[in-house]
Enzyme design. Structure first.
Site, PDB file in Angstrom:
ATOM      1  NE  ARG A  87      -4.105  -0.099   2.740  1.00 45.45           N
ATOM      2  CZ  ARG A  87      -5.233  -1.092   2.441  1.00 45.45           C
ATOM      3  NH1 ARG A  87      -5.176  -2.578   2.215  1.00 45.45           N
ATOM      4  NH2 ARG A  87      -6.473  -0.041   2.960  1.00 45.45           N
ATOM      5  NE  ARG A 160     -13.722  -3.337   6.689  1.00 41.69           N
ATOM      6  CZ  ARG A 160     -12.842  -3.332   5.842  1.00 41.69           C
ATOM      7  NH1 ARG A 160     -12.743  -4.749   4.648  1.00 41.69           N
ATOM      8  NH2 ARG A 160     -12.313  -2.389   5.823  1.00 41.69           N
ATOM      9  NE  ARG A 171     -11.049   1.985   4.543  1.00 40.52           N
ATOM     10  CZ  ARG A 171     -12.607   1.564   4.382  1.00 40.52           C
ATOM     11  NH1 ARG A 171     -13.327   1.435   5.331  1.00 40.52           N
ATOM     12  NH2 ARG A 171     -12.117   0.616   3.580  1.00 40.52           N
TER      13      ARG A 171
HETATM   14  P1  AP5 Z   1      -8.612  -3.455   4.328  1.00 36.10           P
HETATM   15  O1  AP5 Z   1      -8.947  -4.230   4.843  1.00 36.10           O
HETATM   16  O2  AP5 Z   1      -7.250  -3.322   2.303  1.00 36.10           O
HETATM   17  O3  AP5 Z   1      -9.466  -2.503   2.870  1.00 36.10           O
HETATM   18  P2  AP5 Z   1      -9.595  -1.749   1.587  1.00 36.10           P
HETATM   19  O4  AP5 Z   1      -7.914  -1.167   0.780  1.00 36.10           O
HETATM   20  O5  AP5 Z   1     -10.118  -0.412   2.098  1.00 36.10           O
HETATM   21  O6  AP5 Z   1     -10.566  -1.782   1.205  1.00 36.10           O
HETATM   22  P3  AP5 Z   1     -11.729  -2.960   1.570  1.00 36.10           P
HETATM   23  O7  AP5 Z   1     -11.380  -4.386   2.139  1.00 36.10           O
HETATM   24  O8  AP5 Z   1     -12.770  -1.720   2.558  1.00 36.10           O
HETATM   25  O9  AP5 Z   1     -12.856  -2.998   0.514  1.00 36.10           O
HETATM   26  P4  AP5 Z   1     -12.506  -3.804  -1.499  1.00 36.10           P
HETATM   27  O10 AP5 Z   1     -11.388  -3.338  -2.296  1.00 36.10           O
HETATM   28  O11 AP5 Z   1     -12.230  -5.273  -0.921  1.00 36.10           O
HETATM   29  O12 AP5 Z   1     -13.760  -4.678  -1.393  1.00 36.10           O
HETATM   30  P5  AP5 Z   1     -14.579  -5.305  -1.459  1.00 36.10           P
HETATM   31  O13 AP5 Z   1     -14.399  -7.262  -1.874  1.00 36.10           O
HETATM   32  O14 AP5 Z   1     -14.786  -5.205  -0.015  1.00 36.10           O
HETATM   33  O15 AP5 Z   1      -7.647  -2.244   5.319  1.00 36.10           O
HETATM   34  C1  AP5 Z   1      -8.990  -2.236   6.304  1.00 36.10           C
HETATM   35  C2  AP5 Z   1      -7.272  -1.395   7.198  1.00 36.10           C
HETATM   36  O16 AP5 Z   1      -6.194  -2.116   7.674  1.00 36.10           O
HETATM   37  C3  AP5 Z   1      -6.853   0.448   6.036  1.00 36.10           C
HETATM   38  O17 AP5 Z   1      -7.631   1.491   6.205  1.00 36.10           O
HETATM   39  C4  AP5 Z   1      -5.657   0.070   7.059  1.00 36.10           C
HETATM   40  O18 AP5 Z   1      -6.081   0.995   8.266  1.00 36.10           O
HETATM   41  C5  AP5 Z   1      -5.488  -1.337   7.411  1.00 36.10           C
HETATM   42  N1  AP5 Z   1      -4.637  -1.699   6.558  1.00 36.10           N
HETATM   43  C6  AP5 Z   1      -5.054  -3.243   5.696  1.00 36.10           C
HETATM   44  N2  AP5 Z   1      -3.477  -3.769   5.085  1.00 36.10           N
HETATM   45  C7  AP5 Z   1      -2.560  -1.949   4.676  1.00 36.10           C
HETATM   46  C8  AP5 Z   1      -1.358  -2.304   4.480  1.00 36.10           C
HETATM   47  N3  AP5 Z   1      -0.325  -3.031   3.432  1.00 36.10           N
HETATM   48  N4  AP5 Z   1      -0.941  -1.351   4.679  1.00 36.10           N
HETATM   49  C9  AP5 Z   1      -1.347  -0.670   5.736  1.00 36.10           C
HETATM   50  N5  AP5 Z   1      -2.222  -0.491   6.942  1.00 36.10           N
HETATM   51  C10 AP5 Z   1      -2.796  -1.462   6.104  1.00 36.10           C
HETATM   52  O19 AP5 Z   1     -15.565  -5.058  -1.786  1.00 36.10           O
HETATM   53  C11 AP5 Z   1     -16.325  -3.881  -0.687  1.00 36.10           C
HETATM   54  C12 AP5 Z   1     -18.831  -3.637  -0.841  1.00 36.10           C
HETATM   55  O20 AP5 Z   1     -19.046  -3.814  -2.499  1.00 36.10           O
HETATM   56  C13 AP5 Z   1     -19.317  -5.366  -0.341  1.00 36.10           C
HETATM   57  O21 AP5 Z   1     -19.512  -4.846   0.069  1.00 36.10           O
HETATM   58  C14 AP5 Z   1     -19.143  -5.874  -2.010  1.00 36.10           C
HETATM   59  O22 AP5 Z   1     -19.970  -6.993  -1.578  1.00 36.10           O
HETATM   60  C15 AP5 Z   1     -19.826  -4.473  -3.035  1.00 36.10           C
HETATM   61  N6  AP5 Z   1     -18.826  -5.228  -4.088  1.00 36.10           N
HETATM   62  C16 AP5 Z   1     -18.031  -5.405  -5.072  1.00 36.10           C
HETATM   63  N7  AP5 Z   1     -17.739  -5.203  -6.523  1.00 36.10           N
HETATM   64  C17 AP5 Z   1     -18.988  -4.521  -6.681  1.00 36.10           C
HETATM   65  C18 AP5 Z   1     -19.217  -4.299  -8.393  1.00 36.10           C
HETATM   66  N8  AP5 Z   1     -18.611  -4.660  -9.249  1.00 36.10           N
HETATM   67  N9  AP5 Z   1     -21.053  -3.494  -7.392  1.00 36.10           N
HETATM   68  C19 AP5 Z   1     -21.165  -3.294  -6.659  1.00 36.10           C
HETATM   69  N10 AP5 Z   1     -20.423  -3.445  -5.174  1.00 36.10           N
HETATM   70  C20 AP5 Z   1     -19.919  -4.135  -5.381  1.00 36.10           C
HETATM   71 MG    MG Z   2     -11.227  -6.338   1.434  1.00 38.38          MG
END
Ligand code: AP5
Ligand code: MG
Length: 213
Positions: A87, A160, A171
């Site tokens: 990241r 969450r 974020r």
């Molecule tokens: P993390 O858990 O990695 O969160 P994120 O990157 O913010 O991403 P998300 O998990 O929120 O989203 P996603 O892209 O996985 O989407 P999803 O598939 O769930 O990190 C959380 C925190 O941890 C960070 O803020 C940081 O503090 C820390 N952290 C983690 N890794 C780190 C690192 N490497 N370095 C430093 N800190 C770190 O989909 C989202 C929603 O949309 C779901 O409800 C899904 O059903 C829906 N959806 C998915 N695709 C579609 C579509 N095509 N159309 C409609 N809805 C959809």
């Molecule tokens: Mg995720």
């Protein structure tokens, strides 16, 4: 094959990682999921990480690299999907060094792209199962039965802590400032493939799978 899934919060990295795991017989390494497991277990690392996560900030690079380093030791020749890692540029450099020491390499970095407002809508309506981790969306991918996990039958889906609108916007800012430069990092290495993340989950899945087939 070792694939990195890049892209803003809520773009669908976790959702698409599931399809890639099936296609490539790969395991998923999600630093977000690993950190949330540490928080649930109330470990020292989890307690420290929670403050950053709840504020929508990144957990320090050394903590993340230490955690990934420990996981990578047991991987053998398994295919891996990195979800939400690296990241920052120092994390990407750290991963390259770690890979080299293990005689491995990153094959592709798939960057999913989507507008910020789509992210806010998706994340405000995301729910997940506290028991098995399955992810749903009240608007776009609802569970078959209200509040019941389709996968394991657990009753009571949760939101969450970092999916509140203010935190989502933090974020996104952190993403644009600190993670977006990674496109350039992997483009320079000839590994970047950008994929449109707007559209239905299945449409995005087909685009992503076309990249690895
Ligand atoms: P993390 O858990 O990695 O969160 P994120 O990157 O913010 O991403 P998300 O998990 O929120 O989203 P996603 O892209 O996985 O989407 P999803 O598939 O769930 O990190 C959380 C925190 O941890 C960070 O803020 C940081 O503090 C820390 N952290 C983690 N890794 C780190 C690192 N490497 N370095 C430093 N800190 C770190 O989909 C989202 C929603 O949309 C779901 O409800 C899904 O059903 C829906 N959806 C998915 N695709 C579609 C579509 N095509 N159309 C409609 N809805 C959809
Ligand atoms: Mg995720």
């Amino acid at each position: 094959m070792r694939v990195i899934l890049l892209g803003p919060p809520g773009v669908g990295k976790g959702t698409q990682a599931q399809f890639l795991m099936d296609e490539l017989k790969a395991i998923q390494l999600s630093t977000g999921d690993l950190l949330r497991a540490e928080v649930r277990a109330a470990t020292e690392l989890g307690t420290k990480a929670k403050e950053f996560m709840d504020a929508g900030k990144l957990v320090p690079d050394d903590v993340i690299l230490g955690m990934i380093g420990r996981k990578m030791q047991d991987l053998g020749d398994k295919a891996v999907i990195f979800d939400g890692f690296p990241r920052t540029v120092p994390q990407a450099e750290g991963l390259d060094k770690l890979m080299e020491s293990l005689n491995m390499k990153v094959d592709k970095a798939i960057e999913l792209t989507v507008d910020d407002e789509v992210v806010v809508k998706r994340l405000s309506s995301r729910r997940s199962c506290p028991q098995c981790g399955a992810v749903f969306n009240l608007l776009f991918a609802p569970p078959k039965q209200d509040d019941v996990c389709d996968k394991c039958g657990h009753v009571g889906l949760i939101q969450r802590d970092d999916d509140k609108e203010d935190t989502i916007r933090n974020r996104l800012k952190v993403y644009h400032d600190q993670t977006a430069p990674l496109s350039n990092y992997y483009n320079t290495q000839g590994k970047l493939v950008q994929v449109e993340g707007d559209g239905t989950i299945e449409e995005v899945r087909d685009r992503v799978l076309a990249v690895v087939k």
